[in-house]
Design a protein around this motif. Structure first.
Motif, PDB file in Angstrom:
ATOM      1  N   HIS A 170      43.342  41.592  39.388  1.00 18.99           N
ATOM      2  CA  HIS A 170      44.595  40.868  39.154  1.00 18.99           C
ATOM      3  C   HIS A 170      44.356  39.360  39.043  1.00 18.99           C
ATOM      4  O   HIS A 170      45.281  38.566  39.207  1.00 18.99           O
ATOM      5  N   ILE A 222      50.875  38.129  42.699  1.00 20.53           N
ATOM      6  CA  ILE A 222      51.037  39.550  43.015  1.00 20.53           C
ATOM      7  C   ILE A 222      51.365  39.713  44.490  1.00 20.53           C
ATOM      8  O   ILE A 222      51.132  38.812  45.300  1.00 20.53           O
ATOM      9  N   SER A 233      46.753  47.102  37.009  1.00 23.56           N
ATOM     10  CA  SER A 233      47.999  46.704  36.354  1.00 23.56           C
ATOM     11  C   SER A 233      48.601  47.791  35.474  1.00 23.56           C
ATOM     12  O   SER A 233      49.698  47.610  34.928  1.00 23.56           O
TER      13      SER A 233
END
Length: 465
Positions: A146, A236, A277
């Motif tokens: 991420h 995130i 993701s």
């Protein structure tokens, strides 16, 4: 300038820990390999661990021979699923025999856990290499999916026993947290006042990563929403320590305006699996863990069929825990994720359930507090199974299956009462019920903590908030 120096110093410190750095680069390089190539690497590492276990861990020698796993001086992996399952009770009973002969040559430590799913506290042994590889290296690798890099600001809503019992972080720990960019918030002190302060810290530090127990993240989101508080949007959110139900994910994504990713692991096994993701499931760290899903007869479940998750960590040579029963439930899929990584996927994870307790003055006590209390702070081995019930604001019932004795000494009961009252309030009555067994829910889930008040923690399960 100070921020740049901090990040640079932390990056250099990571590279000096060569075992972890080497493992991280190995994971980065091989995650895109084909499924078959990854399975070959996994088999090589598993065989290496099994050879070590046969030669240097007394507990396994006769078991390997009796099951046919060790044959003609070598490992027969086709017999691996014939090994008896490892459990907390077996570890307690065979603790000395599970130690590796070469323990004196290793850097190791006692690791204590409360058993969030099964309610069984116990102690085991880890070596530092295990923590560096399946702990630090795997977490750094998963964060990188991420674009979270070492040194990025992280706010961690986590259990902090130091703040309750032992004072504060040491100077060394405070420096390490500063260098790594991690700010800890105590998940065991979730009052309205503390949650307002946590949101202030979130807005001030502006972290890229918000990590925490799912129950606490959810309560923080509900508090921000009900009080109309603006919150910083991290890059995130990483949720762990419980089941990430769809309604919780939606609420977190709505309030914090970012994607939420599920992370699966434990103190015994470190970082086992995580979402990328594409949300096709949780990628298993197949280079460090071997994961099975079995039915009630110990037989591997077909793809997509839910069963108990059994994990073998391939990095703990100090005390190998082969085919360890997590008590969690889930299912596997052979599908490949659209991201292109070749690791197998856990399609879903269920069965990990803890409910929050609430005090009369509005504070929220997460179930993880009791995991720490019985698994670490009071690790006596006297209980083989536990469940903590909140009957009312001022009454807690400890259901316990005794271990070596019929019941603990009165002094231990008094110590438990004292420590529970630190968070529940001095007027809280703490009662004990000693039983032969504690039932699971019809779904197979075991609630380690359960709030039986009408205003209790069931909203986490049913989505009523």
């Amino acid at each position: 300038m100070i921020e740049a120096a901090r990040r640079k110093a932390y990056g250099l410190a990571l590279r000096t820990r060569r075992i972890a750095d080497r493992e991280y680069h190995f994971l980065e390089e091989h995650q895109w390999d084909s499924r078959d190539r990854i399975l070959d690497i996994q088999k090589e590492r598993l065989v290496r661990l099994l050879c070590h276990a046969y030669k240097k861990v007394p507990y396994y020698r006769s078991i390997f021979e009796n099951t046919g796993l060790w044959k003609a001086g070598d490992v027969d992996l086709t017999r691996f699923n014939q090994l008896p399952l490892m459990s907390k009770a077996i570890i307690r009973k065979n603790f000395e025999a599970l130690k590796s002969y070469d323990l004196s040559a290793r850097r190791w430590f006692y690791n204590r856990t409360g058993g969030t799913t099964t309610g069984e506290p116990f102690t085991f042994i880890s070596d530092y290499e295990d923590g560096w590889r399946s702990g630090g290296a795997v977490l750094r690798w998963m964060n990188g999916w991420h674009l979270i890099r070492p040194g990025d600001r992280e706010l961690k809503l986590w259990g902090l026993p130091l703040d309750l019992y032992d004072g504060s972080f040491s100077l060394r720990s405070r420096f390490s947290n500063w260098a790594s960019g991690v700010t800890f918030l105590n998940a065991w002190r979730m009052s309205e006042e503390s949650m307002r302060r946590y949101i202030h810290i979130l807005n001030k530090t502006r972290p890229r990563l918000l990590r925490g127990y799912v129950t606490n993240l959810y309560e923080l989101a509900l508090f921000a929403e009900s009080n109309g508080l603006a919150v910083h949007s991290p890059t995130i959110i990483c949720s762990s320590g419980g089941t990430l139900y769809p309604h919780i994910r939606r609420k977190l994504e709505t309030i914090f305006c970012c994607k939420v990713f599920n992370h699966y692991g434990s103190r015994e096994q470190h970082n086992v699996a995580a979402e990328c993701s594409h949300f096709d499931g949780l990628h298993i760290s197949a280079f460090t863990h071997y994961v099975e899903v079995i039915d009630e007869n110990g037989v591997s479940c077909p793809e997509g069929i839910e069963g108990e998750i059994v994990v073998t960590s391939m990095t703990n040579y100090a005390m190998p825990l082969l085919r360890y029963r997590t008590g969690d439930r889930g299912s596997l899929t052979e599908e490949l994720c659209k991201c292109g990584r070749g690791m197998s996927l856990l399609k879903k994870i269920t069965g990990r359930s803890m409910e929050c307790f609430r005090t009369r003055d509005g504070r929220i006590i997460p179930g993880e507090f009791f995991v720490y209390l019985f698994g670490v702070a009071l690790d006596t081995g006297i209980f083989s199974k536990l469940q903590i019930l909140q009957k009312d604001f001022d009454r807690v019932l400890v259901r316990a299956v005794p271990g070596v004795r019929d019941k603990p000494e009165a002094a231990l009961e008094d110590e438990i009462r004292c420590k529970i009252r630190v968070v529940m309030g001095e007027s809280c009555a703490v009662d004990f019920s000693y039983e032969q067994d504690i039932e699971s829910l019809p779904s197979g889930k075991f609630l380690f903590t359960r709030c039986e008040m009408e205003t209790g923690g069931s909203s986490l399960l049913d989505g009523s908030k």
